[in-house]
Design a protein around this motif. Structure first.
Motif, short mmCIF file in Angstrom:
data_model
loop_
_atom_site.label_atom_id
_atom_site.label_comp_id
_atom_site.label_asym_id
_atom_site.label_seq_id
_atom_site.Cartn_x
_atom_site.Cartn_y
_atom_site.Cartn_z
N ARG A 87 -6.83 -19.30 -7.46
CA ARG A 87 -5.81 -19.58 -8.47
C ARG A 87 -6.35 -19.30 -9.87
O ARG A 87 -5.62 -18.83 -10.75
N GLU A 88 -7.60 -19.62 -10.07
CA GLU A 88 -8.21 -19.39 -11.38
C GLU A 88 -8.45 -17.90 -11.60
O GLU A 88 -8.25 -17.38 -12.71
N ALA A 89 -8.86 -17.19 -10.56
CA ALA A 89 -9.16 -15.76 -10.70
C ALA A 89 -7.90 -14.91 -10.80
O ALA A 89 -7.91 -13.86 -11.44
N TYR A 90 -6.83 -15.36 -10.14
CA TYR A 90 -5.58 -14.60 -10.11
C TYR A 90 -4.43 -15.51 -10.54
O TYR A 90 -3.61 -15.94 -9.73
N PRO A 91 -4.35 -15.82 -11.82
CA PRO A 91 -3.27 -16.72 -12.28
C PRO A 91 -1.91 -16.04 -12.19
O PRO A 91 -1.80 -14.83 -12.41
N PRO A 92 -0.88 -16.79 -11.89
CA PRO A 92 0.46 -16.20 -11.85
C PRO A 92 0.94 -15.84 -13.25
O PRO A 92 0.59 -16.49 -14.23
N GLY A 93 1.73 -14.77 -13.32
CA GLY A 93 2.33 -14.36 -14.57
C GLY A 93 3.84 -14.48 -14.48
O GLY A 93 4.37 -14.98 -13.49
N PRO A 94 4.54 -14.01 -15.48
CA PRO A 94 6.00 -14.16 -15.50
C PRO A 94 6.70 -13.39 -14.39
O PRO A 94 7.84 -13.71 -14.03
N HIS A 95 6.02 -12.38 -13.81
CA HIS A 95 6.66 -11.57 -12.78
C HIS A 95 6.02 -11.78 -11.40
O HIS A 95 6.38 -11.09 -10.44
N GLY A 96 5.09 -12.70 -11.31
CA GLY A 96 4.36 -12.92 -10.07
C GLY A 96 2.86 -12.85 -10.32
O GLY A 96 2.41 -12.85 -11.47
N THR A 97 2.10 -12.78 -9.25
CA THR A 97 0.64 -12.71 -9.35
C THR A 97 0.19 -11.28 -9.11
O THR A 97 0.46 -10.70 -8.05
N ILE A 98 -0.47 -10.70 -10.10
CA ILE A 98 -0.95 -9.32 -9.95
C ILE A 98 -2.28 -9.33 -9.20
O ILE A 98 -3.23 -10.01 -9.59
N PHE A 99 -2.31 -8.58 -8.11
CA PHE A 99 -3.48 -8.53 -7.23
C PHE A 99 -3.92 -7.06 -7.12
O PHE A 99 -3.40 -6.30 -6.32
N PRO A 100 -4.88 -6.63 -7.97
CA PRO A 100 -5.34 -5.25 -7.88
C PRO A 100 -6.06 -5.02 -6.55
O PRO A 100 -6.85 -5.85 -6.10
N PHE A 101 -5.76 -3.89 -5.92
CA PHE A 101 -6.37 -3.59 -4.63
C PHE A 101 -6.81 -2.13 -4.61
O PHE A 101 -5.98 -1.22 -4.62
N ARG A 102 -8.11 -1.91 -4.59
CA ARG A 102 -8.68 -0.56 -4.57
C ARG A 102 -8.78 -0.07 -3.12
O ARG A 102 -9.25 -0.80 -2.25
N ARG A 103 -8.36 1.16 -2.91
CA ARG A 103 -8.47 1.79 -1.59
C ARG A 103 -9.22 3.11 -1.72
O ARG A 103 -9.10 3.82 -2.72
N ILE A 104 -9.97 3.45 -0.67
CA ILE A 104 -10.78 4.67 -0.63
C ILE A 104 -10.24 5.57 0.48
O ILE A 104 -10.07 5.11 1.61
N PHE A 105 -10.01 6.83 0.17
CA PHE A 105 -9.40 7.78 1.11
C PHE A 105 -10.28 9.02 1.28
O PHE A 105 -10.95 9.45 0.33
N ALA A 106 -10.21 9.62 2.45
CA ALA A 106 -10.82 10.92 2.67
C ALA A 106 -10.08 11.63 3.79
O ALA A 106 -9.74 11.02 4.81
N VAL A 107 -9.83 12.92 3.59
CA VAL A 107 -9.15 13.75 4.59
C VAL A 107 -9.88 15.08 4.67
O VAL A 107 -10.29 15.65 3.65
N GLY A 108 -10.05 15.57 5.89
CA GLY A 108 -10.70 16.86 6.06
C GLY A 108 -10.12 17.63 7.24
O GLY A 108 -9.65 17.03 8.22
N ARG A 109 -10.17 18.94 7.14
CA ARG A 109 -9.80 19.85 8.25
C ARG A 109 -11.03 20.65 8.64
O ARG A 109 -11.64 21.29 7.79
N LYS A 110 -11.39 20.59 9.89
CA LYS A 110 -12.58 21.29 10.36
C LYS A 110 -12.32 22.79 10.35
O LYS A 110 -11.33 23.28 10.92
N LEU A 111 -13.20 23.52 9.70
CA LEU A 111 -13.01 24.96 9.54
C LEU A 111 -13.43 25.71 10.80
O LEU A 111 -14.24 25.22 11.59
N ASP A 112 -12.86 26.90 10.95
CA ASP A 112 -13.20 27.74 12.10
C ASP A 112 -14.63 28.24 12.00
O ASP A 112 -15.17 28.42 10.91
#
Length: 259
Positions: free
Chosen positions: A234-259
C-alpha cells in the motif's frame, strides 16, 4: 505448488496483452506443429489454434489445475490438445514449426541453456517466441523478498523466492537467438497498468509471484505474512484518483531459424 486458474485470469486483459504483442511478431504462414510451453489455462493457446486451423497445436503445462481448465477448449478446436509435463524436459520434434512461451520460463531455472538446446533442435524456418516478466527488482518483488528474509520469516522462507537472476535482459535473449542462427528481435515494454479495488497489487501477485510463499507457509503464517506484505504494498503503490498504477516490465524475444 498448486495454481488457481480463476485467480490467474482475474486480470485477464493485462495478462493477455503481452501474449498478443509477442505472437504478432511471428510471421509463420502455415505451420504444421505449434507448441505453447507453459500454456496455463489454455485460453491463449486456443487463439493459436484459431490463427492456424490446419496446425497441430499443443499446450504443455505442469499444473493439473490449469490443464483441467484448459481441457474443454480442445473440444471445439480439432487441432488443439493439452499435455501435462515439465517444460524443462521438453524437446521439439522434427515437425515443430512454432514454439511460444509466454510468462513461463521465469519459473524454470537454467532456461537460457534450455533455449539453446531447443533452438539447436528446431529445423530451418521454425519460429521461437518468448516473453518473461522483467519486474523482479520492482517494489512488488523486492518487498516480498525483503520480508521473506526478515528475522520473522527467514527460517521458513529461506530459498523459496528467486530474485533478478530468474530472467535475463533483452540482450541476453537476443544473443541466444542470434548464436543459434536466427533472424531475431528482442525488446522490452513497461505496461502502466491501472488496477482497481482495495489492495489491487496484492490481488495481482496472489495469482503468480506470491504463490510459492503461500505454499511454503499455509494457515495462520500465510495470513500473517500476507498482511505484513499488503501493508508494504500500500505504501509502495498508493491509490490515485483513477486507481492504483502498477508498472509492469516485460521482456520479449522472437526469432526465425535461418536456412
Amino acid at each position: 505448488m498448486k495454481w488457481d486458474p480463476a485467480k490467474y485470469v482475474q486480470f485477464g486483459d493485462y495478462r493477455d496483452r503481452p501474449f498478443f504483442d509477442l505472437t504478432a511478431r511471428i510471421h509463420a504462414s502455415a505451420p504444421a506443429g505449434v507448441v505453447d510451453l507453459g500454456c496455463g489455462p489454455g485460453n491463449l493457446t486456443a487463439t493459436l489454434a484459431e490463427r492456424w486451423p490446419r496446425a497441430a497445436v499443443q499446450g504443455i503445462d505442469s499444473s493439473a489445475e490449469m490443464l483441467a481448465k484448459a481441457a474443454p477448449l480442445a473440444a471445439g478446436l480439432p487441432g488443439l490438445q493439452f499435455m501435462q509435463a515439465d517444460i524443462a524436459g521438453w524437446m521439439p520434434d522434427s515437425g515443430t514449426d512454432v514454439v511460444v512461451s509466454n510468462a513461463a520460463l521465469q519459473w524454470v531455472p537454467g532456461h537460457q541453456e534450455l533455449m539453446t538446446k531447443w533452438l539447436a533442435a528446431l529445423r530451418p524456418g521454425a519460429w521461437f517466441a518468448m516473453q518473461v516478466p522483467g519486474n523482479f527488482n520492482a517494489p512488488s518483488h523486492a518487498l516480498m523478498r525483503g520480508l521473506a528474509a526478515s528475522e520473522r520469516w527467514s527460517e521458513k522462507l529461506g530459498g523459496v523466492l528467486r530474485g533478478g537472476e530468474s530472467v535475463g535482459e533483452p540482450a541476453d535473449y537476443l544473443g541466444i537467438l542470434l548464436d543459434a542462427g536466427c533472424a531475431a528481435d528482442a525488446w522490452e515494454t513497461s505496461y502502466q497498468q491501472v488496477l482497481a479495488g482495495p489492495d489491487p497489487v496484492l490481488e495481482w501477485v496472489r495469482g503468480t509471484a506470491l504463490r510459492p510463499v503461500m505454499a511454503a507457509l499455509g494457515g495462520e503464517d500465510a495470513r500473517q505474512f500476507e498482511s505484513e506484505y499488503a501493508a508494504a504494498l500500500r505504501e509502495a503503490y498508493p491509490p490515485g484518483p483513477h486507481g492504483t498504477i502498477f508498472p509492469f516490465r516485460r521482456i520479449f524475444a522472437v526469432g526465425r531459424k535461418l536456412d
